[in-house]
Design a protein around this motif. Sequence first.
Motif, short mmCIF file in Angstrom:
data_model
loop_
_atom_site.label_atom_id
_atom_site.label_comp_id
_atom_site.label_asym_id
_atom_site.label_seq_id
_atom_site.Cartn_x
_atom_site.Cartn_y
_atom_site.Cartn_z
N GLU A 86 0.85 -1.19 0.00
CA GLU A 86 0.00 0.00 0.00
C GLU A 86 0.89 1.24 0.00
O GLU A 86 1.83 1.34 0.80
N GLY A 87 0.60 2.18 -0.93
CA GLY A 87 1.39 3.40 -1.03
C GLY A 87 2.57 3.32 -1.97
O GLY A 87 3.19 4.34 -2.27
N PRO A 90 -1.08 3.30 -4.31
CA PRO A 90 -2.23 2.39 -4.40
C PRO A 90 -2.74 1.94 -3.04
O PRO A 90 -2.00 1.90 -2.04
N LYS A 91 -4.03 1.58 -3.04
CA LYS A 91 -4.69 1.04 -1.86
C LYS A 91 -5.12 -0.39 -2.15
O LYS A 91 -5.22 -0.79 -3.33
N PRO A 92 -5.38 -1.19 -1.12
CA PRO A 92 -5.80 -2.57 -1.36
C PRO A 92 -6.99 -2.70 -2.32
O PRO A 92 -7.07 -3.67 -3.08
N GLU A 93 -7.88 -1.72 -2.30
CA GLU A 93 -9.05 -1.80 -3.19
C GLU A 93 -8.70 -1.59 -4.66
O GLU A 93 -9.56 -1.78 -5.54
N GLY A 116 -3.73 -9.07 -19.76
CA GLY A 116 -3.94 -8.39 -18.49
C GLY A 116 -2.76 -8.47 -17.53
O GLY A 116 -1.86 -9.30 -17.67
N THR A 117 -2.78 -7.56 -16.57
CA THR A 117 -1.84 -7.56 -15.45
C THR A 117 -2.64 -7.72 -14.16
O THR A 117 -3.53 -6.92 -13.89
N ARG A 118 -2.30 -8.75 -13.40
CA ARG A 118 -2.98 -8.98 -12.11
C ARG A 118 -2.24 -8.18 -11.04
O ARG A 118 -1.07 -8.43 -10.77
N LEU A 119 -2.93 -7.23 -10.46
CA LEU A 119 -2.33 -6.36 -9.45
C LEU A 119 -2.86 -6.74 -8.08
O LEU A 119 -4.07 -6.83 -7.88
N LEU A 120 -1.95 -6.94 -7.14
CA LEU A 120 -2.32 -7.20 -5.76
C LEU A 120 -1.64 -6.16 -4.88
O LEU A 120 -0.41 -6.04 -4.90
N VAL A 121 -2.44 -5.40 -4.15
CA VAL A 121 -1.90 -4.38 -3.25
C VAL A 121 -2.14 -4.84 -1.82
O VAL A 121 -3.29 -5.05 -1.41
#
Lengths: 114, 111
Positions: free
Chosen positions: B15-16, B78-81, B104-109
Amino acid sequence: SQTIHQWPATLVQPVGSPLSLECTVEGTSNPNLYWYRQAAGRGLQLLFYSVGIGQISSEVPQNLSASRPQDRQFILSSKKLLLSDSGFYLCAWSLRGQPNTEAFFGQGTRLTVV
Amino acid sequence: EDQVTQSPEALRLQEGESSSLNCSYTVSGLRGLFWYRQDPGKGPEFLFTLYSAGEEKEKERLKATLTKKESFLHITAPKPEDSATYLCAVRENTGFQKLVFGTGTRLLVSP
Protein backbone atom coordinates in the motif's frame (compact mmCIF):
# COMPACT_ATOMS: atom_id res chain seq x y z
CA SER A 1 -27.69 6.21 -18.33
CA GLN A 2 -27.03 2.98 -20.14
CA THR A 3 -27.00 -0.38 -18.42
CA ILE A 4 -26.35 -3.91 -19.61
CA HIS A 5 -27.87 -6.97 -18.01
CA GLN A 6 -26.58 -10.48 -18.48
CA TRP A 7 -27.93 -13.67 -16.95
CA PRO A 8 -27.55 -16.11 -15.41
CA ALA A 9 -24.41 -15.32 -13.43
CA THR A 10 -23.42 -18.96 -13.11
CA LEU A 11 -24.53 -22.08 -14.92
CA VAL A 12 -23.61 -25.74 -14.66
CA GLN A 13 -24.80 -27.83 -17.59
CA PRO A 14 -24.21 -31.46 -18.61
CA VAL A 15 -22.46 -32.29 -21.86
CA GLY A 16 -24.94 -32.50 -24.72
CA SER A 17 -27.50 -30.18 -23.14
CA PRO A 18 -28.69 -26.95 -24.82
CA LEU A 19 -27.60 -23.48 -23.80
CA SER A 20 -29.23 -20.07 -23.84
CA LEU A 21 -27.55 -16.98 -22.38
CA GLU A 22 -29.34 -13.68 -22.61
CA CYS A 23 -28.14 -10.10 -22.63
CA THR A 24 -30.16 -6.89 -22.76
CA VAL A 25 -29.09 -3.26 -22.96
CA GLU A 26 -31.08 -0.32 -21.61
CA GLY A 27 -30.77 3.39 -22.18
CA THR A 28 -29.49 3.38 -25.75
CA SER A 29 -30.78 2.51 -29.21
CA ASN A 30 -29.21 0.61 -32.09
CA PRO A 31 -26.12 -0.48 -30.18
CA ASN A 32 -23.41 -2.73 -31.52
CA LEU A 33 -23.56 -5.93 -29.47
CA TYR A 34 -20.86 -8.49 -28.75
CA TRP A 35 -20.32 -11.88 -27.14
CA TYR A 36 -16.85 -12.58 -25.76
CA ARG A 37 -15.38 -15.61 -24.05
CA GLN A 38 -12.60 -15.32 -21.50
CA ALA A 39 -10.48 -18.36 -20.69
CA ALA A 40 -8.17 -18.43 -17.68
CA GLY A 41 -4.87 -16.73 -18.46
CA ARG A 42 -6.04 -15.60 -21.88
CA GLY A 43 -7.36 -12.39 -23.28
CA LEU A 44 -10.97 -11.87 -24.23
CA GLN A 45 -11.88 -13.64 -27.45
CA LEU A 46 -14.61 -12.14 -29.60
CA LEU A 47 -17.16 -14.80 -30.56
CA PHE A 48 -19.97 -12.84 -32.27
CA TYR A 49 -20.91 -9.27 -33.02
CA SER A 50 -24.07 -7.67 -34.30
CA VAL A 51 -24.73 -4.28 -35.86
CA GLY A 52 -28.50 -4.69 -36.04
CA ILE A 53 -31.52 -6.96 -35.61
CA GLY A 54 -30.92 -10.29 -37.29
CA GLN A 55 -27.38 -9.30 -38.34
CA ILE A 56 -24.83 -11.62 -36.76
CA SER A 57 -21.18 -12.08 -37.62
CA SER A 58 -19.10 -14.91 -36.24
CA GLU A 59 -15.43 -14.48 -35.49
CA VAL A 60 -14.46 -18.09 -34.84
CA PRO A 61 -15.96 -21.43 -35.89
CA GLN A 62 -17.46 -23.16 -32.91
CA ASN A 63 -20.32 -25.01 -31.32
CA LEU A 64 -22.17 -21.81 -30.47
CA SER A 65 -24.57 -19.49 -32.27
CA ALA A 66 -25.96 -16.04 -31.58
CA SER A 67 -29.19 -14.26 -32.35
CA ARG A 68 -30.52 -10.73 -32.02
CA PRO A 69 -34.31 -10.90 -32.02
CA GLN A 70 -34.75 -7.33 -30.77
CA ASP A 71 -32.66 -4.18 -31.02
CA ARG A 72 -31.27 -4.41 -27.50
CA GLN A 73 -31.36 -8.17 -26.93
CA PHE A 74 -28.54 -10.56 -27.74
CA ILE A 75 -28.68 -14.30 -27.15
CA LEU A 76 -25.92 -16.89 -27.15
CA SER A 77 -27.03 -20.46 -27.80
CA SER A 78 -25.90 -23.99 -28.32
CA LYS A 79 -27.86 -27.08 -29.27
CA LYS A 80 -25.43 -29.49 -27.61
CA LEU A 81 -22.76 -28.30 -25.20
CA LEU A 82 -19.23 -29.66 -25.25
CA LEU A 83 -16.78 -29.76 -22.35
CA SER A 84 -14.67 -27.23 -24.24
CA ASP A 85 -17.53 -24.71 -24.09
CA SER A 86 -16.82 -24.09 -20.41
CA GLY A 87 -15.66 -20.57 -19.72
CA PHE A 88 -16.60 -17.04 -18.73
CA TYR A 89 -18.95 -15.44 -21.25
CA LEU A 90 -19.30 -11.71 -21.50
CA CYS A 91 -21.80 -9.58 -23.38
CA ALA A 92 -20.86 -6.03 -24.35
CA TRP A 93 -22.23 -3.05 -26.26
CA SER A 94 -20.85 0.04 -27.97
CA LEU A 95 -22.35 3.01 -29.76
CA ARG A 96 -23.39 2.40 -33.36
CA GLY A 97 -21.76 4.63 -35.92
CA GLN A 98 -18.85 5.51 -33.65
CA PRO A 99 -16.37 2.72 -34.30
CA ASN A 100 -13.54 4.21 -32.27
CA THR A 101 -15.38 4.30 -28.96
CA GLU A 102 -15.16 1.99 -26.00
CA ALA A 103 -17.28 -1.08 -25.28
CA PHE A 104 -19.15 -1.64 -22.03
CA PHE A 105 -19.44 -5.09 -20.53
CA GLY A 106 -22.00 -7.02 -18.55
CA GLN A 107 -21.14 -8.93 -15.40
CA GLY A 108 -20.56 -12.21 -17.21
CA THR A 109 -21.80 -15.79 -17.01
CA ARG A 110 -19.56 -18.52 -15.63
CA LEU A 111 -20.48 -21.66 -17.60
CA THR A 112 -19.26 -25.04 -16.44
CA VAL A 113 -20.01 -28.02 -18.66
CA VAL A 114 -19.79 -31.32 -16.77
CA GLU B 1 -1.99 -9.16 -37.20
CA ASP B 2 -2.62 -6.63 -34.46
CA GLN B 3 -1.07 -7.59 -31.14
CA VAL B 4 -1.41 -6.33 -27.61
CA THR B 5 1.13 -7.35 -24.97
CA GLN B 6 0.83 -6.46 -21.32
CA SER B 7 3.54 -6.60 -18.71
CA PRO B 8 4.13 -7.66 -16.08
CA GLU B 9 1.69 -10.57 -15.89
CA ALA B 10 1.39 -10.05 -12.16
CA LEU B 11 2.48 -7.30 -9.80
CA ARG B 12 2.48 -7.23 -6.04
CA LEU B 13 2.75 -3.85 -4.31
CA GLN B 14 2.64 -2.60 -0.77
CA GLU B 15 0.00 0.00 0.00
CA GLY B 16 1.39 3.40 -1.03
CA GLU B 17 4.05 1.93 -3.34
CA SER B 18 3.57 3.55 -6.76
CA SER B 19 4.24 1.65 -9.99
CA SER B 20 3.31 1.39 -13.67
CA LEU B 21 1.73 -1.24 -15.88
CA ASN B 22 2.72 -1.50 -19.53
CA CYS B 23 0.71 -2.18 -22.65
CA SER B 24 2.58 -2.39 -25.95
CA TYR B 25 0.73 -2.67 -29.23
CA THR B 26 1.34 -3.22 -32.89
CA VAL B 27 -1.44 -1.71 -34.95
CA SER B 28 -1.17 0.67 -37.84
CA GLY B 29 -3.35 3.72 -37.53
CA LEU B 30 -4.41 3.52 -33.90
CA ARG B 31 -8.14 4.01 -33.49
CA GLY B 32 -8.19 4.04 -29.73
CA LEU B 33 -6.46 2.35 -26.83
CA PHE B 34 -8.66 1.29 -23.94
CA TRP B 35 -7.97 0.42 -20.32
CA TYR B 36 -10.31 -1.72 -18.24
CA ARG B 37 -10.33 -2.96 -14.67
CA GLN B 38 -11.65 -6.46 -13.97
CA ASP B 39 -12.44 -7.83 -10.52
CA PRO B 40 -12.55 -11.62 -10.04
CA GLY B 41 -15.74 -13.13 -11.43
CA LYS B 42 -16.93 -9.80 -12.84
CA GLY B 43 -17.06 -8.17 -16.25
CA PRO B 44 -14.42 -5.59 -17.24
CA GLU B 45 -15.12 -2.05 -16.07
CA PHE B 46 -14.16 0.71 -18.50
CA LEU B 47 -11.51 3.14 -17.25
CA PHE B 48 -9.96 5.21 -20.05
CA THR B 49 -9.76 5.76 -23.79
CA LEU B 50 -6.66 7.29 -25.38
CA TYR B 51 -6.47 8.26 -29.04
CA SER B 52 -3.21 10.02 -29.77
CA ALA B 53 0.41 9.98 -28.61
CA GLY B 54 0.97 12.36 -25.73
CA GLU B 55 -2.57 12.08 -24.46
CA GLU B 56 -3.11 11.50 -20.72
CA LYS B 57 -6.20 10.66 -18.69
CA GLU B 58 -6.56 10.53 -14.89
CA LYS B 59 -9.01 9.01 -12.47
CA GLU B 60 -8.31 9.02 -8.75
CA ARG B 61 -4.98 7.18 -8.27
CA LEU B 62 -4.77 6.06 -11.89
CA LYS B 63 -3.21 7.88 -14.82
CA ALA B 64 -3.01 6.49 -18.34
CA THR B 65 -0.53 7.76 -20.90
CA LEU B 66 0.04 6.93 -24.55
CA THR B 67 3.03 6.90 -26.89
CA LYS B 68 3.22 5.70 -30.48
CA LYS B 69 3.91 2.12 -29.45
CA GLU B 70 2.78 1.68 -25.87
CA SER B 71 0.61 2.88 -23.05
CA PHE B 72 1.28 3.03 -19.34
CA LEU B 73 -1.14 2.86 -16.48
CA HIS B 74 0.47 4.63 -13.55
CA ILE B 75 -0.84 3.82 -10.10
CA THR B 76 0.06 6.39 -7.46
CA ALA B 77 -0.04 5.44 -3.78
CA PRO B 78 -2.23 2.39 -4.40
CA LYS B 79 -4.69 1.04 -1.86
CA PRO B 80 -5.80 -2.57 -1.36
CA GLU B 81 -9.05 -1.80 -3.19
CA ASP B 82 -7.02 -1.15 -6.36
CA SER B 83 -6.26 -4.88 -6.49
CA ALA B 84 -7.70 -6.24 -9.74
CA THR B 85 -6.69 -7.34 -13.22
CA TYR B 86 -6.08 -4.44 -15.57
CA LEU B 87 -6.79 -5.07 -19.25
CA CYS B 88 -5.61 -3.11 -22.25
CA ALA B 89 -7.23 -3.22 -25.70
CA VAL B 90 -6.86 -1.57 -29.10
CA ARG B 91 -9.19 -1.30 -32.05
CA GLU B 92 -8.15 -3.19 -35.17
CA ASN B 93 -7.70 -1.00 -38.20
CA THR B 94 -9.41 -3.40 -40.61
CA GLY B 95 -12.80 -4.93 -41.12
CA PHE B 96 -15.12 -4.47 -38.18
CA GLN B 97 -12.40 -2.76 -36.17
CA LYS B 98 -12.97 -5.07 -33.26
CA LEU B 99 -11.30 -4.68 -29.89
CA VAL B 100 -8.17 -6.79 -29.44
CA PHE B 101 -7.33 -7.44 -25.80
CA GLY B 102 -4.12 -8.20 -23.97
CA THR B 103 -4.05 -10.91 -21.31
CA GLY B 104 -3.94 -8.39 -18.49
CA THR B 105 -1.84 -7.56 -15.45
CA ARG B 106 -2.98 -8.98 -12.11
CA LEU B 107 -2.33 -6.36 -9.45
CA LEU B 108 -2.32 -7.20 -5.76
CA VAL B 109 -1.90 -4.38 -3.25
CA SER B 110 -1.14 -5.49 0.28
CA PRO B 111 -1.95 -3.35 3.36
